[in-house]
Every structure is written in structure tokens, then in C-alpha cells.
Design a protein around this motif. Structure first.
Motif, PDB file in Angstrom:
ATOM      1  N   GLY A  90      26.596  26.916  45.565  1.00  0.00           N
ATOM      2  CA  GLY A  90      25.285  27.370  46.004  1.00  0.00           C
ATOM      3  C   GLY A  90      24.252  27.068  44.948  1.00  0.00           C
ATOM      4  O   GLY A  90      24.566  26.619  43.841  1.00  0.00           O
ATOM      5  N   ILE A  91      23.024  27.321  45.280  1.00  0.00           N
ATOM      6  CA  ILE A  91      21.926  27.065  44.352  1.00  0.00           C
ATOM      7  C   ILE A  91      21.674  28.324  43.538  1.00  0.00           C
ATOM      8  O   ILE A  91      21.494  29.415  44.080  1.00  0.00           O
ATOM      9  CB  ILE A  91      20.661  26.664  45.126  1.00  0.00           C
ATOM     10  N   GLY A  92      21.675  28.175  42.226  1.00  0.00           N
ATOM     11  CA  GLY A  92      21.353  29.302  41.369  1.00  0.00           C
ATOM     12  C   GLY A  92      22.469  30.326  41.278  1.00  0.00           C
ATOM     13  O   GLY A  92      23.650  30.018  41.401  1.00  0.00           O
ATOM     14  N   ARG A  93      22.082  31.573  41.100  1.00  0.00           N
ATOM     15  CA  ARG A  93      23.024  32.665  40.844  1.00  0.00           C
ATOM     16  C   ARG A  93      23.467  33.264  42.177  1.00  0.00           C
ATOM     17  O   ARG A  93      23.017  34.346  42.582  1.00  0.00           O
ATOM     18  CB  ARG A  93      22.359  33.700  39.942  1.00  0.00           C
ATOM     19  N   THR A  94      24.384  32.564  42.834  1.00  0.00           N
ATOM     20  CA  THR A  94      24.873  32.977  44.144  1.00  0.00           C
ATOM     21  C   THR A  94      26.248  33.617  44.015  1.00  0.00           C
ATOM     22  O   THR A  94      27.128  33.084  43.334  1.00  0.00           O
ATOM     23  CB  THR A  94      24.961  31.769  45.101  1.00  0.00           C
ATOM     24  N   MET A  95      26.447  34.756  44.673  1.00  0.00           N
ATOM     25  CA  MET A  95      27.742  35.431  44.687  1.00  0.00           C
ATOM     26  C   MET A  95      28.075  35.869  46.103  1.00  0.00           C
ATOM     27  O   MET A  95      27.194  35.994  46.955  1.00  0.00           O
ATOM     28  CB  MET A  95      27.741  36.653  43.756  1.00  0.00           C
ATOM     29  N   VAL A  96      29.376  36.108  46.348  1.00  0.00           N
ATOM     30  CA  VAL A  96      29.853  36.570  47.651  1.00  0.00           C
ATOM     31  C   VAL A  96      30.653  37.854  47.454  1.00  0.00           C
ATOM     32  O   VAL A  96      31.532  37.915  46.589  1.00  0.00           O
ATOM     33  CB  VAL A  96      30.727  35.500  48.335  1.00  0.00           C
ATOM     34  N   ALA A 237      29.074  35.940  38.011  1.00  0.00           N
ATOM     35  CA  ALA A 237      28.695  34.591  37.594  1.00  0.00           C
ATOM     36  C   ALA A 237      28.395  33.792  38.855  1.00  0.00           C
ATOM     37  O   ALA A 237      28.842  34.161  39.955  1.00  0.00           O
ATOM     38  CB  ALA A 237      29.820  33.927  36.797  1.00  0.00           C
ATOM     39  N   PRO A 238      27.640  32.700  38.731  1.00  0.00           N
ATOM     40  CA  PRO A 238      27.349  31.886  39.907  1.00  0.00           C
ATOM     41  C   PRO A 238      28.626  31.392  40.594  1.00  0.00           C
ATOM     42  O   PRO A 238      29.551  30.919  39.941  1.00  0.00           O
ATOM     43  CB  PRO A 238      26.545  30.716  39.329  1.00  0.00           C
ATOM     44  N   GLY A 239      28.683  31.539  41.908  1.00  0.00           N
ATOM     45  CA  GLY A 239      29.813  31.066  42.697  1.00  0.00           C
ATOM     46  C   GLY A 239      30.958  32.037  42.827  1.00  0.00           C
ATOM     47  O   GLY A 239      31.931  31.755  43.532  1.00  0.00           O
ATOM     48  N   ARG A 271      21.907  36.308  43.958  1.00  0.00           N
ATOM     49  CA  ARG A 271      21.673  36.256  45.399  1.00  0.00           C
ATOM     50  C   ARG A 271      23.016  36.478  46.086  1.00  0.00           C
ATOM     51  O   ARG A 271      23.927  35.662  45.949  1.00  0.00           O
ATOM     52  CB  ARG A 271      21.077  34.910  45.808  1.00  0.00           C
ATOM     53  N   ILE A 272      23.150  37.577  46.797  1.00  0.00           N
ATOM     54  CA  ILE A 272      24.407  37.898  47.485  1.00  0.00           C
ATOM     55  C   ILE A 272      24.346  37.283  48.866  1.00  0.00           C
ATOM     56  O   ILE A 272      23.463  37.605  49.674  1.00  0.00           O
ATOM     57  CB  ILE A 272      24.612  39.424  47.574  1.00  0.00           C
TER      58      ILE A 272
END
Length: 280
Positions: A90-96, A237-239, A271-272
Motif C-alpha cells: 500500500g501507499i504510506g503507513r498502511t496496516m490491516v 509498521a507499513p504493510g 491508515r487502517i
């Protein structure tokens, strides 16, 4: 021209327009485990709808997934993998954020309330027998824009089952999800994280990608709310894909922890979101 002939022609034109729109939809990337390569969708054969300004995450997340708009394009069968996907691109600080074993009416509604309060979406890997017992919770997940994945019917250890039994566990759950959520799942997760070749093959045959996790909160051990919050904060962390649970025991600590770490992640600039499956 007769009335029913006009109606038939109108339906045909609408179906053609929907098909052209679906053909132009863009797709994202997966986060892959070591040794895997990301796959990109083929270039669309026809231009899609006119470009629009990107929506804020909140403007998209709460759109219902079913009951509105043209029919969704049916994705092709994913590849048979040798290891699950461990993170997302994903773009930037993306988490799931992901929640397993539910839905449970004692805890899932509180988790959904918190997610709605902060206007974010998550993934719920549901067990078929729980989904069949509480279909209204899957309906709510669909209405609020969450993604529902397959966590088998009865949460068995897949490595001890025959291929036929694995298929039954997965397929029954796919059917329940489709009936209540509104579409078949595109993701699956093996109980206990125990994968084998049969699980990867059958999951792919049923149209699903295998998703594991990056950060395990170990909330099922009931380590305390603060410990769960710290594990998410330390692993952020991102991803990253975070594993928690909304069923399978006393999940009150998981509920309270989410109320604490979710605003902390958002304040830290994360960004969740939820991953997108490629249209292959």
C-alpha cells in the motif's frame, strides 16, 4: 415495439454498460511472503468510467458492499501458493486489522462499534458454524464495508484432515458467507496458522487467497489489555497485518485493547484499511 421488448432491450443496454464499467476497474497489489512475486492485473480492454477525485478513506469505507450498483466482476482463480501472504502492499503507513473465529454476539458488536466510531474497516475471518448461527452480524459487516474471509466451518487442524474434509470445511463456509454477506469470500486463513498443500490448492480452487499475519497479539491467551495494546504498538509498521480474535473464549480484553490502540495508530499516521484482490 411491444412493452416487454422495450424492457428486454433496456436490460441488455444496462448490462452492457455495467460490464464496460467493471472491465475498467483498477486493482491493487498483494504483500507476498518470501519467494513470491506480486502479480499485476492485465491492462483493461476498454476505458473505465470518468476519473473522479480520490475519496477519503472514510468516504469509501462505510459504503454498503451489497445491494447497490452494477453486479461485481467475478475474479479469476488465484494461483496455488506454497506459503500464505504475510503482509499487504500500500501507499504510506498502511496496516490491516484482522479478527478470527467469530462472529460472536458477545464481542463482535463492540468491535464493530469501535471500528465505526473511527470510520475504519477491518477483516473478519469467520467460522461457518458461527456465521450460520449469527447471520445478522455478517449483514452488518457488509453494510459497514468490512471484508469477510473464510476460517473453515468448525476450526479444525487442517493438517490432520483429508483433502475431501478440508474442501467440505471451506466450501460450507463459502456458501454461508455468500448467503448472508452477499458475495463469496476472496480470502481464507487456516486455523492455528497450520497450512498444507491441500489447503492452498483447495482455497485457490474456491477462488480465495491465503492471508496469514505479521503481528500476533496472542490475545487468545488473555495476557491483559495493556499487553495486547503494547504488542500492536511495538509491531506497527507499513504493510503489517495484525491478528486478533472476536470469539473462541473471553475476548473482553481484545475489545478493550482495540479501543486503546486504534486511535493511537490513527494519531501516529497509520491508515487502517483492507487489502484488494487482483482481478486475474
Amino acid at each position: 415495439m411491444k412493452k416487454d421488448q422495450l424492457t428486454s432491450r433496456r436490460r441488455a443496454l444496462l448490462a452492457g454498460a455495467a460490464a464496460l464499467g467493471a472491465a475498467g476497474a483498477a486493482a491493487g497489489l498483494f504483500g507476498l511472503g518470501a519467494g513470491e512475486e506480486a502479480v499485476r492485473a492485465p491492462a483493461p480492454a476498454a476505458p473505465g468510467p470518468p476519473a473522479r477525485r480520490p475519496l477519503r478513506p472514510s468516504a469509501y469505507r462505510l459504503q454498503p458492499l451489497t445491494g447497490y450498483g452494477p453486479p461485481r466482476a467475478v475474479p479469476g482463480r488465484p494461483p496455488v501458493r506454497r506459503r500464505p501472504l504475510l503482509s499487504v502492499s500500500g501507499i504510506g503507513r498502511t496496516m490491516v486489522l484482522t479478527f478470527d473465529d467469530g462472529p460472536d454476539p458477545r464481542y463482535t458488536p463492540d468491535i464493530l462499534d469501535t471500528l465505526r466510531a473511527y470510520d475504519v474497516r477491518a477483516m473478519f475471518f469467520v467460522c461457518g458454524e458461527m456465521a450460520a448461527a449469527h447471520p445478522h452480524l455478517l449483514v452488518r459487516m457488509a453494510d459497514e464495508g468490512h471484508v469477510v474471509g473464510n476460517h473453515t466451518w468448525s476450526h479444525p487442524l487442517l493438517t490432520r484432515l483429508t483433502g475431501a474434509r478440508i474442501r467440505t470445511e471451506m466450501e460450507r463456509t463459502c456458501d454461508v458467507i455468500e448467503d448472508t454477506y452477499g458475495e463469496r469470500p476472496r480470502w481464507f486463513r487456516a486455523p492455528y496458522g497450520a497450512w498444507n498443500r491441500a489447503a492452498f490448492r483447495i482455497g485457490a480452487e474456491l477462488g480465495m487467497e491465503p492471508l496469514a499475519w505479521t503481528v500476533d497479539t496472542l490475545d487468545w491467551t488473555e495476557p491483559g489489555t495493556r499487553t495486547i495494546v503494547d504488542r500492536v504498538a511495538d509491531g506497527a509498521a507499513p504493510g503489517v497485518v495484525v491478528l486478533s480474535h472476536d470469539a473462541g473464549g473471553d475476548r473482553s480484553q481484545s475489545v478493550r485493547a482495540l479501543r486503546s490502540y486504534l486511535p493511537e495508530l490513527l494519531d501516529a499516521g497509520y491508515r487502517i484499511t483492507v487489502p484488494s484482490r487482483l482481478q486475474v
